[in-house]
Design an enzyme around this catalytic site. Structure first.
Site, PDB file in Angstrom:
ATOM      1  N   ASP A  78       5.088  24.148   0.764  1.00  0.00           N
ATOM      2  CA  ASP A  78       4.640  25.367   0.080  1.00  0.00           C
ATOM      3  C   ASP A  78       3.215  25.234  -0.447  1.00  0.00           C
ATOM      4  O   ASP A  78       2.605  26.226  -0.847  1.00  0.00           O
ATOM      5  CB  ASP A  78       5.598  25.699  -1.078  1.00  0.00           C
ATOM      6  CG  ASP A  78       7.024  25.913  -0.571  1.00  0.00           C
ATOM      7  OD1 ASP A  78       7.212  26.710   0.364  1.00  0.00           O
ATOM      8  OD2 ASP A  78       7.955  25.273  -1.112  1.00  0.00           O
ATOM      9  N   HIS A 116      20.616  13.631  -4.241  1.00  0.00           N
ATOM     10  CA  HIS A 116      19.445  13.429  -5.088  1.00  0.00           C
ATOM     11  C   HIS A 116      19.292  11.968  -5.527  1.00  0.00           C
ATOM     12  O   HIS A 116      18.192  11.494  -5.809  1.00  0.00           O
ATOM     13  CB  HIS A 116      19.566  14.341  -6.320  1.00  0.00           C
ATOM     14  CG  HIS A 116      18.368  14.348  -7.203  1.00  0.00           C
ATOM     15  ND1 HIS A 116      17.229  15.065  -6.906  1.00  0.00           N
ATOM     16  CD2 HIS A 116      18.109  13.706  -8.377  1.00  0.00           C
ATOM     17  CE1 HIS A 116      16.328  14.871  -7.861  1.00  0.00           C
ATOM     18  NE2 HIS A 116      16.834  14.054  -8.762  1.00  0.00           N
ATOM     19  N   ASN A 154       6.153   8.752   0.867  1.00  0.00           N
ATOM     20  CA  ASN A 154       5.480   8.260  -0.317  1.00  0.00           C
ATOM     21  C   ASN A 154       6.587   8.087  -1.339  1.00  0.00           C
ATOM     22  O   ASN A 154       7.208   9.072  -1.730  1.00  0.00           O
ATOM     23  CB  ASN A 154       4.521   9.362  -0.765  1.00  0.00           C
ATOM     24  CG  ASN A 154       3.269   8.816  -1.343  1.00  0.00           C
ATOM     25  OD1 ASN A 154       2.961   7.642  -1.154  1.00  0.00           O
ATOM     26  ND2 ASN A 154       2.538   9.659  -2.037  1.00  0.00           N
ATOM     27  N   PHE A 312      -4.223  -3.903  -7.799  1.00  0.00           N
ATOM     28  CA  PHE A 312      -5.202  -2.826  -7.840  1.00  0.00           C
ATOM     29  C   PHE A 312      -6.267  -3.073  -6.785  1.00  0.00           C
ATOM     30  O   PHE A 312      -6.708  -4.201  -6.594  1.00  0.00           O
ATOM     31  CB  PHE A 312      -5.857  -2.746  -9.229  1.00  0.00           C
ATOM     32  CG  PHE A 312      -4.933  -2.148 -10.264  1.00  0.00           C
ATOM     33  CD1 PHE A 312      -4.764  -0.778 -10.338  1.00  0.00           C
ATOM     34  CD2 PHE A 312      -4.229  -2.968 -11.141  1.00  0.00           C
ATOM     35  CE1 PHE A 312      -3.907  -0.226 -11.276  1.00  0.00           C
ATOM     36  CE2 PHE A 312      -3.369  -2.423 -12.083  1.00  0.00           C
ATOM     37  CZ  PHE A 312      -3.204  -1.045 -12.152  1.00  0.00           C
ATOM     38  N   MET A 313      -6.657  -2.013  -6.129  1.00  0.00           N
ATOM     39  CA  MET A 313      -7.758  -2.101  -5.163  1.00  0.00           C
ATOM     40  C   MET A 313      -9.009  -1.639  -5.890  1.00  0.00           C
ATOM     41  O   MET A 313      -9.346  -0.452  -5.872  1.00  0.00           O
ATOM     42  CB  MET A 313      -7.474  -1.185  -3.970  1.00  0.00           C
ATOM     43  CG  MET A 313      -6.408  -1.724  -3.061  1.00  0.00           C
ATOM     44  SD  MET A 313      -7.080  -3.050  -2.040  1.00  0.00           S
ATOM     45  CE  MET A 313      -5.898  -2.952  -0.715  1.00  0.00           C
ATOM     46  N   VAL A 314      -9.638  -2.573  -6.577  1.00  0.00           N
ATOM     47  CA  VAL A 314     -10.773  -2.215  -7.436  1.00  0.00           C
ATOM     48  C   VAL A 314     -11.890  -3.242  -7.245  1.00  0.00           C
ATOM     49  O   VAL A 314     -11.747  -4.156  -6.437  1.00  0.00           O
ATOM     50  CB  VAL A 314     -10.341  -2.179  -8.926  1.00  0.00           C
ATOM     51  CG1 VAL A 314      -9.342  -1.054  -9.173  1.00  0.00           C
ATOM     52  CG2 VAL A 314      -9.720  -3.506  -9.355  1.00  0.00           C
TER      53      VAL A 314
END
Ligand code: H2U
Ligand code: ZN
Length: 341
Positions: A78, A116, A154, A312-314
């Site tokens: 949607d 669910h 995801n 973390f990809m930092v």
């Protein structure tokens, strides 16, 4: 010439599929695993949630009502990121520094189960097989009309997933996105040289070595790739070349359901939590020849050390290149030790 000690010395590894390098720093992981123990996360959800826009019979944002579906259910997103308005606009080349190209496509949402409270990991192999067949049917329908069909899931709030109801998405578009283009080039070049698919040779090599294999049967292999970036990244591929997700025989479908189920249960056991990840399928683009393309799925889970400590990809990774401490071999060994049932 000395050989690199892959378990002790800093080194870089080449991703044959993407053409990227990743830096590995195993000397930072010499200490044995201390097994930080988070209390198991017990999240109880109802089988049907009246507030959930994916549960059977419920209303979605724009007012449509979901049917009383019994296994899988697919609907047009949607809030689609791609539109299929049929306009045939031209690429915008006003300046080489201000390039834009039109894109046309469609986005769908696919519920994996009416329940669910389930996840793929908690579903029966038969039910996962139904999901796999639905993925195939979607790809079969969309592939003739679009250059790229991206099937993905995801999972988990940590991945920005908005709803715990088991579901995935399908985006189909008339362009090759970055990852597709890279894999198209590496696989085409390899096939031109070797007359075999890159992943057929890679999977065979890994099966000889065994050290990065997590789950395997006669048809499918799930492994932590030599070039993995994410701590517990998985590459899942058939042993023999298959170009498209809708080309799987019933035997390959049922074998895949079992391998995926066992893999996902190991994931959940790793940090005693419903393991978050992004996963998705890379099948051949809708172009003429697909001989070079070897179907596969990537699983990219963010967790590093516990149910709450993520990678973390930092910093260096954003500015230079991806880096990891835990080696892919250590990650595979840890996943192998866990129960798959
Ligand atoms: P994620 O949880 O992975 O974000 O996927 C949910 C998708 O469902 C998301 O893309 C769509 C969102 O646009 N959606 C609908 O199509 N209808 C709704 O009523 C709510 C959410
Ligand atoms: Zn629901």
């Amino acid at each position: 010439m000395t050989n690199i000690d892959l378990q002790a010395q800093p080194h870089r590894r080449f991703n044959a599929l993407s053409g990227d390098w990743v830096q590995v720093s195993p000397h930072r992981m010499q200490r044995p695993w201390q097994g930080q123990l988070d209390p198991p996360t017990v999240e109880t959800r109802p089988q049907h949630d009246a507030q959930c826009y994916l549960c059977p019979g419920n209303e979605r944002a724009a007012g449509q009502k979901n049917p009383a579906y019994e296994d899988v259910f697919v609907f047009d997103n949607d809030f689609a990121a791609l539109l299929d308005d049929g306009r045939d606009s031209q690429a915008d080349t006003e300046s080489p520094l201000l390039r834009a190209a039109p894109v046309r496509g469609t986005c769908r949402v696919m519920c994996f189960s009416p329940r669910h409270d389930l996840t793929l990991a908690a579903m029966q192999a038969q039910e996962i097989e139904t999901v796999i067949r639905c993925w195939g049917a979607q790809v079969r329908e969309l592939r003739p009309r679009y250059r790229w069909v991206q099937v993905f899931e995801n999972k988990g709030a940590m991945m920005g997933c908005s709803n715990p109801h088991p579901h995935g998405q399908i985006w189909a578009l008339d362009a090759l996105p970055n990852e597709a283009l890279r894999e198209q080039n590496t696989q085409a070049t390899y096939f031109a040289d070797m007359k075999r698919t890159l992943l057929r040779d890679y999977v065979a090599l890994e099966c000889e070595r065994q050290e990065r294999i997590v789950e395997a049967d006669d048809h499918w292999v799930a492994l932590v790739p030599f070039w993995a970036v994410w701590p517990f990244e998985i590459l899942l591929a058939p042993r023999e070349p298959v170009a498209h997700l809708d080309d799987l025989s019933p035997l390959l479908q049922s074998s895949l359901a079992r391998v995926m189920q066992r893999l996902l249960r190991r994931y959940d056991a790793l940090f005693s939590t419903s393991f978050p990840y992004s996963m998705g399928w890379h099948g051949a683009p809708g172009e003429a020849s697909a001989d070079h393309w070897h179907l596969h799925a990537h699983f990219y889970p963010p967790l590093l050390r516990s149910a709450s400590i993520r990678k973390f990809m930092v910093g260096y990774e954003l500015l230079a290149e991806a880096q990891r401490d835990l080696t892919p071999e250590q990650a595979a060994a840890r996943l192998r030790q866990l129960p798959a049932e």
